[in-house]
Design a protein around this motif. Structure first.
Motif, PDB file in Angstrom:
ATOM      1  N   TYR A  34      -6.193  21.768  50.117  1.00 13.34           N
ATOM      2  CA  TYR A  34      -6.849  20.980  51.132  1.00 13.34           C
ATOM      3  C   TYR A  34      -8.383  21.044  50.835  1.00 13.34           C
ATOM      4  O   TYR A  34      -8.943  22.013  51.133  1.00 13.34           O
ATOM      5  N   PHE A  35      -8.735  20.045  50.650  1.00 11.17           N
ATOM      6  CA  PHE A  35     -10.199  19.821  49.828  1.00 11.17           C
ATOM      7  C   PHE A  35     -11.010  19.272  51.029  1.00 11.17           C
ATOM      8  O   PHE A  35     -10.767  18.581  52.046  1.00 11.17           O
ATOM      9  N   PRO A  36     -12.401  19.646  50.887  1.00  6.94           N
ATOM     10  CA  PRO A  36     -13.538  19.213  51.732  1.00  6.94           C
ATOM     11  C   PRO A  36     -13.716  17.720  51.544  1.00  6.94           C
ATOM     12  O   PRO A  36     -13.302  17.100  50.403  1.00  6.94           O
ATOM     13  N   PRO A  37     -14.266  16.991  52.485  1.00  3.60           N
ATOM     14  CA  PRO A  37     -14.737  15.371  52.175  1.00  3.60           C
ATOM     15  C   PRO A  37     -15.516  15.090  50.744  1.00  3.60           C
ATOM     16  O   PRO A  37     -16.182  16.159  50.461  1.00  3.60           O
ATOM     17  N   LYS A  38     -15.332  14.045  50.248  1.00  4.90           N
ATOM     18  CA  LYS A  38     -15.766  13.812  48.914  1.00  4.90           C
ATOM     19  C   LYS A  38     -17.327  13.918  49.092  1.00  4.90           C
ATOM     20  O   LYS A  38     -18.075  13.446  49.895  1.00  4.90           O
ATOM     21  N   GLY A  39     -17.938  14.670  48.104  1.00  6.53           N
ATOM     22  CA  GLY A  39     -19.282  14.820  48.033  1.00  6.53           C
ATOM     23  C   GLY A  39     -19.852  16.211  48.744  1.00  6.53           C
ATOM     24  O   GLY A  39     -20.751  16.382  48.667  1.00  6.53           O
ATOM     25  N   GLN A  40     -18.934  16.774  49.368  1.00  5.25           N
ATOM     26  CA  GLN A  40     -19.266  18.144  50.265  1.00  5.25           C
ATOM     27  C   GLN A  40     -18.542  19.314  49.604  1.00  5.25           C
ATOM     28  O   GLN A  40     -18.592  20.369  50.056  1.00  5.25           O
ATOM     29  N   GLY A  41     -17.848  19.139  48.426  1.00 10.16           N
ATOM     30  CA  GLY A  41     -17.105  20.470  47.870  1.00 10.16           C
ATOM     31  C   GLY A  41     -18.152  21.431  47.195  1.00 10.16           C
ATOM     32  O   GLY A  41     -17.640  22.571  46.953  1.00 10.16           O
ATOM     33  N   ARG A  42     -19.312  21.044  47.093  1.00  9.30           N
ATOM     34  CA  ARG A  42     -20.103  22.210  46.244  1.00  9.30           C
ATOM     35  C   ARG A  42     -21.561  21.814  46.913  1.00  9.30           C
ATOM     36  O   ARG A  42     -22.366  20.792  46.527  1.00  9.30           O
ATOM     37  N   LEU A  43     -22.336  22.669  47.816  1.00 10.25           N
ATOM     38  CA  LEU A  43     -23.500  22.512  48.223  1.00 10.25           C
ATOM     39  C   LEU A  43     -24.434  22.985  47.293  1.00 10.25           C
ATOM     40  O   LEU A  43     -24.766  24.020  46.933  1.00 10.25           O
ATOM     41  N   PRO A  44     -25.693  22.124  46.779  1.00  4.22           N
ATOM     42  CA  PRO A  44     -26.815  22.690  45.846  1.00  4.22           C
ATOM     43  C   PRO A  44     -27.515  23.802  46.595  1.00  4.22           C
ATOM     44  O   PRO A  44     -27.676  23.904  47.928  1.00  4.22           O
TER      45      PRO A  44
END
Length: 338
Positions: free
Chosen positions: A184-194
């Protein structure tokens, strides 16, 4: 039908940061509050020991901090079971059985583990426990028959390893004992925060994160030092939004997308200074972090209560994991004394 969900880490090696929050913590709270899931949320201290065996104090000192972070973001012990991994012995036995179904070459191919080994600069001295921790994660997931696992995008290889183990076990022993999980994944583009320094990943080791327990003053100081556009020297200069951490964070955390688009256009045209947009980001982050910080402070006033939450959750987890272990032993034929 009730679904089961568990996240196999967080490792108690320090406080949790907002990258954890958008990566999986928000999803865990949402799943919990939907009422459709039976939630098991793990503090993975055994897994943390794989690369901290000579510094167990780090894990012990961080365990309660992670528990506080869980409670602060809204994990409710009345709705979710918070457990300590080392307090569930069945997980270790399951790991041993699963190791016999996985080859060393398969473990060496796991891209997530390969990346982490490189980051940690183990060289040829990779701890065996670290190499096999995807198998330990498989034990964590299958012990609770989890079919839904909230994780970041980089954990998909770990889930695939678990699915392979499930299929191999059920086929080898000709019994459908274990359950295949889905991510169950985060919304696209929010999986890894710089990181706030512009690094590709927010990391405890790089000290480039905003932590859930940071005070308002500390958060403000970190935001004011955040990486933007090094060529945007004067307010009137046109600025770049790509790779600018202030706008990266606004894209993720600010619900007013029209406002963000307006700020981007103004920044790119020229006439908007870094200080102004950083102050605006600080307002946005303060709105998110203040209730988290307040809940954390409330729980921290009674650490005995927090400890009891972990004791109760681990006891419940033991009951469930022991039942799965009994089924696994029966499937193998290790039931000599029944």
């Amino acid at each position: 039908m009730t679904k089961h969900t568990i996240l196999t880490g967080d490792r108690p090696t320090g406080r949790l940061h907002i990258g954890h929050y958008i990566g999986s913590l928000q999803n865990r709270v949402a799943l919990q509050n939907s009422g459709e899931y039976n939630n098991f949320i793990m503090i993975a201290d055994t897994q943390a020991l794989t690369d901290n065996a000579r510094n167990p104090e780090k894990i012990r000192n961080s365990l309660m901090e992670v528990a506080l972070d869980y409670l602060a973001v809204g994990i409710d012990p009345a709705k979710s079971t918070i457990l300590v991994q080392s307090g569930v012995p069945a997980l270790t036995e399951l790991t041993m059985y699963y190791l016999d179904l996985v080859t060393v070459s398969r473990l060496n191919r796991n891209p997530t583990v390969k990346t982490e080994i490189k980051q940690k600069a183990f060289g040829e001295s990779v701890p065996a426990g670290f190499l096999i921790y995807p198998v330990s994660q498989a034990a964590d997931i299958t012990a609770f028959k989890a079919d839904t696992v909230p994780v970041g995008d980089d954990q998909e290889p770990m889930l695939e390893q678990t699915r392979e183990i499930v299929r191999t076990f059920n086929r080898t022993y000709n019994q459908a004992v274990l359950v295949e999980p889905e991510g169950y994944f985060p919304p696209k583009g929010q999986g890894r925060l710089p990181g706030i320094d512009g690094n590709a990943k927010m990391s405890k080791s790089l000290n480039n994160g905003i932590y859930l327990a940071d005070s308002a003053d500390v958060v403000r100081q970190k935001i004011m030092s955040m990486y933007t556009d090094p060529n945007h020297i004067h307010v009137e200069d046109p600025g770049q939004v790509e790779g600018n951490m202030v706008f990266t964070y606004l894209d993720i955390f600010d619900s007013d997308k029209a406002k963000v688009a307006e700020l981007k256009a103004q920044y790119q045209h020229g006439g908007l200074g870094d200080v102004k947009i950083k102050r605006y980001l600080n307002e946005v982050m303060d709105g998110i972090l203040t209730p988290i910080r307040e809940r954390r402070e409330t729980y921290a006033k009674d650490m005995g209560q927090v400890a009891q939450i972990l004791i109760d959750g681990t006891a419940k987890a033991n009951s469930v994991a022991n039942q799965t272990l009994a089924e696994v032993r029966d499937a193998i034929g290790f039931n000599y004394f029944k």
